[in-house]
Motif scaffolding. Structure first.
Motif, PDB file in Angstrom:
ATOM      1  N   PRO A  11      35.330 -12.965 -27.892  1.00 52.14           N
ATOM      2  CA  PRO A  11      34.828 -14.078 -27.174  1.00 52.14           C
ATOM      3  C   PRO A  11      33.728 -13.829 -26.324  1.00 52.14           C
ATOM      4  O   PRO A  11      33.600 -12.452 -26.021  1.00 52.14           O
ATOM      5  CB  PRO A  11      35.767 -14.857 -26.242  1.00 52.14           C
ATOM      6  N   MET A  14      30.896 -15.795 -20.934  1.00 53.47           N
ATOM      7  CA  MET A  14      30.553 -16.941 -20.277  1.00 53.47           C
ATOM      8  C   MET A  14      30.116 -16.922 -19.312  1.00 53.47           C
ATOM      9  O   MET A  14      31.116 -15.762 -18.153  1.00 53.47           O
ATOM     10  CB  MET A  14      31.852 -17.544 -20.602  1.00 53.47           C
ATOM     11  N   GLY A  62      37.430 -19.574 -26.735  1.00 50.57           N
ATOM     12  CA  GLY A  62      36.904 -19.351 -25.479  1.00 50.57           C
ATOM     13  C   GLY A  62      37.467 -17.603 -24.386  1.00 50.57           C
ATOM     14  O   GLY A  62      38.183 -17.227 -25.501  1.00 50.57           O
ATOM     15  N   ALA A  68      37.467 -23.752 -27.461  1.00 50.63           N
ATOM     16  CA  ALA A  68      36.440 -23.734 -25.806  1.00 50.63           C
ATOM     17  C   ALA A  68      36.661 -25.181 -26.430  1.00 50.63           C
ATOM     18  O   ALA A  68      34.998 -25.522 -26.800  1.00 50.63           O
ATOM     19  CB  ALA A  68      36.004 -23.348 -25.581  1.00 50.63           C
ATOM     20  N   LYS A  70      34.354 -28.124 -24.675  1.00 54.94           N
ATOM     21  CA  LYS A  70      33.163 -27.780 -24.868  1.00 54.94           C
ATOM     22  C   LYS A  70      32.424 -28.225 -25.156  1.00 54.94           C
ATOM     23  O   LYS A  70      31.171 -28.228 -25.330  1.00 54.94           O
ATOM     24  CB  LYS A  70      32.828 -27.969 -22.747  1.00 54.94           C
ATOM     25  N   THR A  71      32.706 -26.314 -25.459  1.00 55.74           N
ATOM     26  CA  THR A  71      31.568 -25.640 -26.389  1.00 55.74           C
ATOM     27  C   THR A  71      31.903 -26.565 -27.804  1.00 55.74           C
ATOM     28  O   THR A  71      30.425 -26.107 -28.300  1.00 55.74           O
ATOM     29  CB  THR A  71      31.909 -24.351 -26.284  1.00 55.74           C
ATOM     30  N   TYR A  72      32.606 -26.710 -28.019  1.00 56.22           N
ATOM     31  CA  TYR A  72      32.767 -27.489 -29.598  1.00 56.22           C
ATOM     32  C   TYR A  72      32.035 -28.592 -30.100  1.00 56.22           C
ATOM     33  O   TYR A  72      31.606 -28.603 -30.563  1.00 56.22           O
ATOM     34  CB  TYR A  72      34.510 -27.576 -30.282  1.00 56.22           C
TER      35      TYR A  72
END
Length: 267
Positions: A11, A14, A62, A68, A70-72
């Motif tokens: 990943p 972030m 994530g 993750a 929210k990212t999706y």
């Protein structure tokens, strides 16, 4: 064709700020435009789709390697097709185009993100689509194993329905599509329920039973009210040509357009 390489998905770092995914979104849009609804994409298009899917997996992972959410959501809202559905079906699509190793590779990449029930079923379809000797029997056994391993999940049922549908084993296909709807309904996952309904409705439509397809479409809209607005948006985006007044109405009623949705009044 380039052989698939084993990958280790690491990943990206972030931070608490909003991460720009413009490059990933651009690559995914191009990949979807080249594969969704396309029967025979060029080899370079398939290469681009594989690369875009791998990059998406990197972005979507994530810190724990899992999806993750929210990212999706950030990525998915910018795309012309549902990202999860596209990722899940890409492995078998690649296998169908003579790229089984790449299909297997993507199943391994996606499993930590999307879950074993989805990818166990998809691996079976990758086998089936490969066209290899004894592939169909091996795929049926793999789907049977996936259903036994994940008895409450809709995806092994849905992909079983797809395989039997392709083999023209109508009774078996219908049984698994109906089971997919029931299990998706029990799971409470709205996306899965929508995919399951789509499979069952498409099955009846392709078999020429339009009245049943229309009846099921109405049931789907009652259970999935968000779909109606989504379909309106898709119609605008796709700019579908308006049917002629004497053409069959696109709603599936069986009547002519001028006497149905084109009449200017509700029937």
């Amino acid at each position: 064709m380039a052989r698939g390489r084993a990958l280790s998905i690491v990943p990206p770092p972030m931070d608490s700020g909003t991460v720009s995914h413009e490059k990933t979104v651009f690559a995914l849009r191009r990949a979807m435009d080249g594969t969704v609804g396309k029967r025979n994409p060029k080899p370079e298009v398939l290469d681009q789709a594989r690369e875009a899917a791998i990059e998406a997996a990197r972005v979507l992972a994530g810190p724990d390697g899992k999806l993750a959410p929210k990212t999706y959501d950030e990525l998915n809202k910018e795309l012309p097709a549902d990202l999860r559905a596209w990722l899940l079906e890409l492995p078998s699509f690649l296998s169908k185009k003579g790229r089984r190793e790449q299909g297997d590779e993507l199943c391994a990449v996606f499993e930590p993100l999307l879950g074993a029930p989805y990818l166990d079923a998809e691996r079976a379809v990758v086998i089936w689509e490969s066209g290899a000797k004894d592939a169909k029997e091996e795929a049926r056994k793999a789907l049977e194993a996936a259903r036994a391993k994940h008895p409450g999940h809709c995806w092994p049922e849905l992909r079983s329905g797809y395989v039997f549908d392709q083999e023209k084993r109508d009774a078996d296909a219908r049984k698994h599509y109906e089971a997919a709807v029931e299990k998706a309904r029990s799971s409470g996952h709205p996306k899965d329920l929508r995919f399951a309904w789509d499979g069952l409705i498409q099955f009846h439509h392709e078999r020429g039973d339009r009245s049943k397809a229309l009846e099921l479409s109405r049931e789907m809209l009652e259970e999935c009210p968000d779909v109606e607005e989504e379909l309106k948006v898709e119609t605008i985006v796709n700019e579908a040509p308006k049917p002629g007044r004497n053409d069959p109405c696109s709603c599936g009623s069986g009547r002519k357009y001028k006497k149905c949705c084109g009449s200017g009044s509700a029937s």
